[in-house]
Structure formats: structure tokens, C-alpha cells
Design an enzyme around this catalytic site. Structure first.
Site, short mmCIF file in Angstrom:
data_model
loop_
_atom_site.label_atom_id
_atom_site.label_comp_id
_atom_site.label_asym_id
_atom_site.label_seq_id
_atom_site.Cartn_x
_atom_site.Cartn_y
_atom_site.Cartn_z
N TYR A 264 -58.90 13.54 -45.54
CA TYR A 264 -59.86 12.56 -44.66
C TYR A 264 -59.36 12.88 -43.26
O TYR A 264 -58.17 13.01 -43.09
CB TYR A 264 -59.54 11.12 -45.15
CG TYR A 264 -60.92 10.60 -45.62
CD1 TYR A 264 -61.99 10.46 -45.06
CD2 TYR A 264 -60.75 10.19 -46.90
CE1 TYR A 264 -63.05 10.17 -45.50
CE2 TYR A 264 -61.86 9.29 -47.37
CZ TYR A 264 -63.16 9.38 -46.68
OH TYR A 264 -64.35 8.87 -47.25
N GLU B 278 -61.24 11.40 -40.38
CA GLU B 278 -62.34 10.54 -39.44
C GLU B 278 -61.76 10.52 -37.73
O GLU B 278 -60.64 10.54 -37.72
CB GLU B 278 -62.22 9.14 -39.93
CG GLU B 278 -63.30 9.21 -41.04
CD GLU B 278 -63.34 7.59 -41.52
OE1 GLU B 278 -63.14 6.79 -40.82
OE2 GLU B 278 -63.91 7.51 -42.75
N ASP C 227 -84.25 23.00 -31.83
CA ASP C 227 -83.53 23.03 -33.20
C ASP C 227 -83.73 24.51 -33.59
O ASP C 227 -84.91 25.14 -33.96
CB ASP C 227 -84.34 21.98 -34.26
CG ASP C 227 -83.57 22.17 -35.64
OD1 ASP C 227 -82.80 23.01 -36.09
OD2 ASP C 227 -84.44 21.27 -36.41
N THR D 290 -78.54 24.41 -38.05
CA THR D 290 -77.69 24.35 -39.67
C THR D 290 -76.84 25.73 -39.54
O THR D 290 -77.23 26.45 -38.69
CB THR D 290 -78.71 24.52 -40.40
OG1 THR D 290 -79.63 25.89 -40.33
CG2 THR D 290 -79.61 23.30 -40.90
N LYS E 39 -78.30 29.39 -42.91
CA LYS E 39 -79.58 30.10 -43.04
C LYS E 39 -79.42 31.30 -42.27
O LYS E 39 -78.31 32.45 -43.16
CB LYS E 39 -80.80 29.33 -42.00
CG LYS E 39 -81.00 27.99 -42.67
CD LYS E 39 -82.50 27.54 -42.21
CE LYS E 39 -82.59 26.10 -42.74
NZ LYS E 39 -82.04 24.95 -42.21
N ARG F 61 -73.26 25.61 -45.92
CA ARG F 61 -74.23 24.50 -45.71
C ARG F 61 -73.90 23.24 -44.84
O ARG F 61 -72.93 22.65 -45.06
CB ARG F 61 -74.65 23.91 -47.21
CG ARG F 61 -75.63 23.22 -47.17
CD ARG F 61 -76.48 22.84 -48.65
NE ARG F 61 -76.83 24.30 -49.13
CZ ARG F 61 -77.92 24.72 -48.83
NH1 ARG F 61 -78.96 24.07 -48.12
NH2 ARG F 61 -78.42 26.13 -49.20
N1 DSN Z 1 -85.38 22.94 -45.94
C1 DSN Z 1 -85.22 23.82 -44.69
C2 DSN Z 1 -86.10 25.15 -44.87
O1 DSN Z 1 -86.38 25.49 -45.95
O2 DSN Z 1 -86.65 25.45 -44.01
C3 DSN Z 1 -85.57 23.14 -43.50
O3 DSN Z 1 -84.39 22.10 -43.73
#
Ligand code: DSN
Length: 434
Positions: free
Chosen positions: A53, A55, A205, A231, A234, A240
Site C-alpha cells: 500500500y 497511498e 486523449d 492508457t 495499447k 494495463r
Molecule cells: N476499450 C478501448 C478500445 O478498445 O479502444 C478504449 O478504452
């Protein structure tokens, strides 16, 4: 893949992990938002750091024993800033949605105008935008008065003059750029001009194309957007999770209307924790640090080159076979196939491809008359297959398989035959290849 201890203690979950590994290995993962992490990222994500933890932020924690995890978070932040040429980063968001929520709540207190919802603009979900860019079923659409801009249906692209006109009418306080299913580059400079003209914050984003931005194969929003969210899993190929960055140094912008006068970056830090999250996922933050180090290597730049080359070849090969792509091509790692010209739905096509060993997702296309559960399109991306080492020869084979599989979406024998060919090819490629 799975230890004997897990197999004997929990054979059900051991089977899930083994089956999923086999699915990822002998099928073709073409969901544009997915990728395959390196064994090193996986090792750290599954390490003892999950027990801790922490925080707070490095050296300002609410728990003892944070000496080592502090090192991990500092490294993750420093590497993120180096990778994206950013002056500030917060690596704690558990996901892209949390990154967007933290950003919006910091920039625009939704409860500050006596119950009147404050206007924001984002790309419409049905035109490639994301749930958190203002969908009515998401916190963003519930807390703010959302006005969605759309693609020009004749070109499949964003028309910046239309965006400017809408912004002048609506006077949004945040304009969100970035998408989940838009195959073209973003003109962040023009978006910033529009934001400045109407007095809006500009949020970019970059979740989908962060890997390209990192190696300068996609325009970077960092000089233009007030805040950039992403994110990490990707095209960036990390664990993730989410992240927020800015090119404004802490102290540079004062945020009006915050309960305690704060800068933008201080406000975001305090919305992320303690505002919307509790303990940070230190195993994931450390794995983000490893992934950012990987992305700083020259091998990652050549990986992204191959992702883009594969997407170009796949798009061309599909168009040669009379598939209509939204915007007639792609600038990035994904393409959106409009199947209405072939009289097919996204739902039946996704199923036929899945039976053939090719995993994609049904997706709305601009002007879609079908529901989101049916759709007229599929979205296809190249990041995961490129990680496995597949190149342009394989993309040509895949275009052919897609074409054959969709000639008859009901013919299970046809799909079974293609599945066998896919499996034979897929087995030549390891799960992760530098
Ligand atoms: N779920 C994602 C996607 O497939 O693009 C976006 O968050």
C-alpha cells in the site's frame, strides 16, 4: 505457463490462464486496442509489489515502508516525461477512464455552477470517440453538458471548420481530442487555436496512438494540449493502466474556482489521489516504468514503424478486395471497415472472423443506422500481431482470409478451413518478439 501449485490448488483458474494463452498464441489478435507485453513487464506486474500500500505520492505517503516503491514511481514518471517530452506526469491512474476523470474534475468542477451542467465537447462515440469523451451513459455525459462533434460523413474525417463553428456556438469549457476508432492524424495545433478562441481547456486523449507519439510517428499534442491523457497498454505496449501528462510546469497555470487555489498539475494530483483513487497499484506502476524504458529503446521505434507499415499494407490489400475503409485508408495502427457496402453487419462479420481464428471487434461507422450491438463495421489493428513478429507477407495472407471468411458469414465449414490455415501460420510466431 502455469505452476503445478496453481494447477492443483485452483485448476479452474489455471485452465482459464492456459486457455487464454493458447487463444492469444494460435489465433490472430487484431483488436486495435490490444497488445502483448514483454516477459519483463509481465514479471514486474506479477511481482511482490502487488502487496504494498502506498497511498500518496513519492516521499509523501500515508504508509511506512515505501522506500522502494517510491523509486519505482519516480522512475516511471521520469521515463514518461523523457519519452513524451513532458514537464509533468502522474502515473497513478488505474486506467484511461480514471485518467480522463481525474483531468476533467480537476479542470472543471461539475458542481460549481449551482446545478447547471457545464458544456464540454468531444468526438461522438458513434464516430470513433470514447465513452469518457461525453457519452450519456458515462460519468462524462452525466456530469457535463456534452456536445459531440462528428466526422464529415463524405470524407470520414474531422472537419476543423465545423469544429470551430460548433465551439463558437457552444462555448465549451473543455474540448477533448483523441478517439478509439479514428484512423487519421489529429490537428492539435488547430484544436488549440479553437480552444483559445472560445476559452476552453484542450485535453488530448492519446490512448490509442501513444506509441506513435512516443517515437514521433504521430503529431504530438504536448505543445498544444493543456493536459494529455493516455492508457499504457495499447500501442505503448505496457501493463494495463493510465497516465496523465502536461507540458505546463507545476505553478505555471493557476486554476480558478478550485476550493484551494491550485495549479493544474497540483489539482490533477489531488483529484487522482485522494479524489477518485485510493492506493496506487505499485506493481503496475513499476511495470509501466519497465515498459517506458523499453519504449525509449531504438527497437521500439522500429516496432512502431512495422506496426504502421503493416497497417498500410493491410488497408491497401483490403481496399483491393473492394472493402470500403472509413476515410479510405489509415494514418495509424487501425482501420475501420464499413461493411454496409457488402451488405454485412459488424456483428455477423466479427463472429465469422472469430470462427476463422481472427479476433476483431464490431464497431459503429459514421452515419451508422444499426445499433451498437449490431453495427455496420469492424475495427482492425496491427499492434499485437506486429509484436509477435508478423510482417507484410502475413498481412497479405490475413487480407485474403478476411475476404474469404466474409464471402459467406454463415458457412462454418469455410471458416473451419480458414481457422486451420490461420493456426498453422500463427504457430510460426512467438508470443512476444523484440
Ligand atoms: N476499450 C478501448 C478500445 O478498445 O479502444 C478504449 O478504452
Amino acid at each position: 505457463m502455469v505452476s503445478d501449485v496453481l494447477k492443483s490448488f485452483d485448476p479452474d483458474i489455471a485452465a482459464v490462464v492456459e486457455n487464454e494463452y493458447t487463444r492469444q498464441t494460435d489465433k490472430l489478435e487484431m483488436i486495435a486496442s490490444e497488445n502483448i507485453v514483454s516477459p519483463q513487464v509481465m514479471e514486474v506486474a506479477g511481482s511482490v509489489l502487488t502487496n504494498k500500500y502506498a497511498e500518496g505520492y513519492p516521499k509523501r505517503r500515508y504508509y511506512g515502508g515505501c522506500k522502494f516503491v517510491d523509486v519505482a514511481e519516480d522512475l516511471a514518471r521520469d521515463r514518461a516525461m523523457e519519452l513524451f517530452d513532458a514537464k509533468w506526469a502522474n502515473v497513478q491512474p488505474h486506467s484511461g477512464s480514471q485518467a480522463n476523470m481525474g483531468t476533467y474534475l480537476a479542470l472543471l468542477d461539475p458542481f460549481s455552477e449551482n446545478g447547471k451542467k457545464i458544456p464540454i465537447m468531444g468526438l461522438h462515440l458513434n464516430h470513433g470517440g470514447h465513452l469518457t469523451h461525453g457519452s450519456s451513459v458515462n460519468f462524462s455525459g452525466r456530469l457535463y453538458d456534452v456536445h459531440a462533434y462528428t466526422l464529415d460523413e463524405s470524407t470520414g474525417r474531422i472537419n476543423m471548420d465545423d469544429v470551430a463553428k460548433m465551439a463558437r456556438e457552444i462555448k465549451p469549457r473543455i474540448i477533448v481530442t483523441g478517439a478509439s476508432a479514428y484512423p487519421r492524424f489529429w490537428d492539435f495545433e488547430r484544436f488549440r487555436e479553437i480552444a483559445d478562441e472560445v476559452g476552453a481547456w484542450l485535453v488530448a486523449d492519446i490512448a490509442h496512438f501513444a506509441g506513435m507519439v512516443a517515437v514521433k510517428k504521430h503529431p504530438t499534442p504536448l505543445p498544444y494540449a493543456h493536459v494529455v491523457t493516455t492508457t499504457t497498454h495499447k500501442t505503448l505496449r505496457g501493463p494495463r493502466g493510465g497516465m496523465i501528462m502536461s507540458n505546463f510546469e507545476a505553478g505555471e497555470i493557476l486554476l480558478e474556482g478550485m476550493p484551494k487555489a491550485k495549479t493544474v498539475t497540483e489539482a490533477i494530483d489531488s483529484v487522482v489521489f485522494p479524489g477518485i483513487q485510493g492506493g496506487p497499484l505499485m506493481h503496475i506502476i513499476a511495470a509501466k516504468a519497465v515498459a517506458f524504458k523499453e519504449a525509449l529503446q531504438p527497437e521500439f521505434a522500429s516496432y512502431i514503424d512495422r506496426v504502421l507499415e503493416n497497417a498500410q499494407v493491410l488497408a491497401e490489400e483490403l481496399m483491393k478486395r473492394d472493402f470500403k475503409l472509413v476515410s479510405d485508408g489509415t494514418d495509424n495502427h487501425l482501420m475501420l471497415v464499413d461493411l454496409s457496402t457488402k451488405g454485412l453487419t459488424g456483428k455477423e462479420s466479427e463472429k465469422a472472423l472469430e470462427r476463422s481464428g481472427i479476433t476483431t471487434n464490431k464497431n459503429m461507422v459514421p452515419g451508422d443506422k444499426k445499433s451498437p450491438f449490431v453495427t455496420s463495421g469492424i475495427r482492425i489493428g496491427t499492434p499485437a500481431l506486429t509484436t509477435r513478429g508478423m510482417g507484410t507477407d502475413e498481412m497479405r495472407m490475413i487480407a485474403d482470409w478476411i475476404d474469404r471468411a466474409l464471402k459467406d458469414v454463415e458457412d462454418k465449414d469455410l471458416h473451419g478451413g480458414i481457422r486451420a490455415e490461420v493456426k498453422e501460420m500463427a504457430q510460426n510466431f512467438p508470443h512476444f518478439k523484440w
